[in-house]
Design a protein around this motif. Structure first.
Motif, PDB file in Angstrom:
ATOM      1  N   SER A  56     -16.238  30.636   2.901  1.00 18.36           N
ATOM      2  CA  SER A  56     -17.614  30.538   2.561  1.00 18.36           C
ATOM      3  C   SER A  56     -18.393  31.526   3.747  1.00 18.36           C
ATOM      4  O   SER A  56     -17.849  31.666   4.581  1.00 18.36           O
ATOM      5  CB  SER A  56     -18.277  29.243   2.667  1.00 18.36           C
ATOM      6  N   PRO A  57     -19.773  32.099   3.191  1.00 19.43           N
ATOM      7  CA  PRO A  57     -20.238  32.666   4.404  1.00 19.43           C
ATOM      8  C   PRO A  57     -20.787  31.890   5.746  1.00 19.43           C
ATOM      9  O   PRO A  57     -20.521  32.410   6.563  1.00 19.43           O
ATOM     10  CB  PRO A  57     -21.639  32.854   3.500  1.00 19.43           C
ATOM     11  N   TYR A  58     -20.995  30.394   5.483  1.00 20.13           N
ATOM     12  CA  TYR A  58     -21.028  29.643   6.681  1.00 20.13           C
ATOM     13  C   TYR A  58     -19.768  29.878   7.618  1.00 20.13           C
ATOM     14  O   TYR A  58     -19.852  30.050   8.877  1.00 20.13           O
ATOM     15  CB  TYR A  58     -21.268  28.285   6.336  1.00 20.13           C
ATOM     16  N   SER A  59     -18.434  29.438   7.127  1.00 21.00           N
ATOM     17  CA  SER A  59     -17.430  29.530   7.898  1.00 21.00           C
ATOM     18  C   SER A  59     -17.082  31.013   8.401  1.00 21.00           C
ATOM     19  O   SER A  59     -16.461  30.998   9.510  1.00 21.00           O
ATOM     20  CB  SER A  59     -16.113  29.261   7.150  1.00 21.00           C
ATOM     21  N   ALA A  60     -17.363  32.015   7.503  1.00 24.20           N
ATOM     22  CA  ALA A  60     -17.365  33.425   8.075  1.00 24.20           C
ATOM     23  C   ALA A  60     -18.210  33.661   9.447  1.00 24.20           C
ATOM     24  O   ALA A  60     -17.726  33.932  10.605  1.00 24.20           O
ATOM     25  CB  ALA A  60     -17.823  34.478   7.020  1.00 24.20           C
ATOM     26  N   SER A  61     -19.350  33.163   9.261  1.00 23.24           N
ATOM     27  CA  SER A  61     -20.270  33.220  10.382  1.00 23.24           C
ATOM     28  C   SER A  61     -19.854  32.337  11.487  1.00 23.24           C
ATOM     29  O   SER A  61     -19.971  32.747  12.914  1.00 23.24           O
ATOM     30  CB  SER A  61     -21.556  33.014  10.130  1.00 23.24           C
ATOM     31  N   LYS A  62     -19.410  31.234  11.331  1.00 18.89           N
ATOM     32  CA  LYS A  62     -18.812  30.488  12.665  1.00 18.89           C
ATOM     33  C   LYS A  62     -17.608  30.939  13.330  1.00 18.89           C
ATOM     34  O   LYS A  62     -17.468  30.807  14.353  1.00 18.89           O
ATOM     35  CB  LYS A  62     -18.540  29.015  11.986  1.00 18.89           C
TER      36      LYS A  62
END
Length: 236
Positions: A56-62
């Motif tokens: 997800s975009p969230y996990s990629a950013s983390k």
């Protein structure tokens, strides 16, 4: 999914800013990661060596944030510990998370609990246990430059969780799938189960609150603060 750029700015750029500030002021950084960086488990329990999968975009950013923090350890000798909590829950949790979503519906009198997919499994850790894990990581010299999982080492499906919450609330309801709450197919993380042995070994930390204890306490808090929730609206 609605504002991926904001996650890059907050998590990646924000972590770079925090790490740089810690470096300037001689501070130790305990960086908050997430089990979401692992994506759907390829092997279980998930160790810190598990491949990182940006589902997800969230996990990629983390993932990017984790690397920015660790880069400061390798390049500038900033004392950094990366902590990866597995699905923290408890009183005061955001209304968009699954446990308060279910409890708010139950305590508002709903006879049908509307959820997305009920088959994924998660490793739920009570908030006080996660907080103690952060403090233990902050005190540990052996943890510097390392990544630590904070989880219970137990998993439960979202469907089974819903039934445990029904019991904890003392209500009666059935669970139904709401198509509007389903994640995009490729982004749904199907299984998360932690291996917390490294955190135990390096910090002495261990989770203490059982799932049923935590769910009862969280249920009581949501019931007493129902005006903070909008049970009929899907929080995004």
């Amino acid at each position: 999914y609605q504002a991926p750029e904001a996650y890059v700015q907050t998590n990646v750029v924000g972590t770079q800013n925090v790490a740089a500030a810690c470096l300037r002021h001689g501070a130790r950084l305990v960086h908050t990661s997430t089990s979401e960086v692992y994506g759907t488990a390829r092997t279980v329990p998930i160790t810190e060596e598990h491949p990182l999968q940006p589902q997800s975009p969230y996990s990629a950013s983390k993932i990017g944030a984790d690397m920015a923090a660790l880069a400061h350890w390798h390049s500038f000798e900033l004392p950094v510990v990366v902590v990866r909590p597995f699905n923290t829950y408890g009183p005061r949790q955001s209304a968009r998370a699954v446990i308060p979503t279910i409890l708010a519906q139950l305590h508002s009198g709903a006879r049908q609990i509307r959820l997305g997919s009920t088959t994924p499994t998660r490793d739920f850790t009570f908030a006080t246990d996660t907080a103690e894990g952060f403090l233990a990581a902050a005190r540990s010299e052996a943890a510097l430059g390392r990544v630590l999982n904070l989880g219970t080492g137990r998993e439960i499906s979202i469907g089974d969780l819903a039934h445990r919450l029904i019991a904890a609330s003392g209500r009666e309801a059935e669970v139904v799938t709401d198509p509007g709450r389903l994640r995009p197919g490729g982004s749904e993380v199907e299984r998360l189960l932690s291996d917390n042995r490294l955190a135990r070994e390096l910090t002495g930390w261990q989770p203490r609150v059982t799932l049923d204890q935590g769910l009862r306490e969280t249920s009581a808090w949501v019931a007493a603060h129902l005006d903070a929730f909008a049970p009929g609206r899907y929080q995004v």
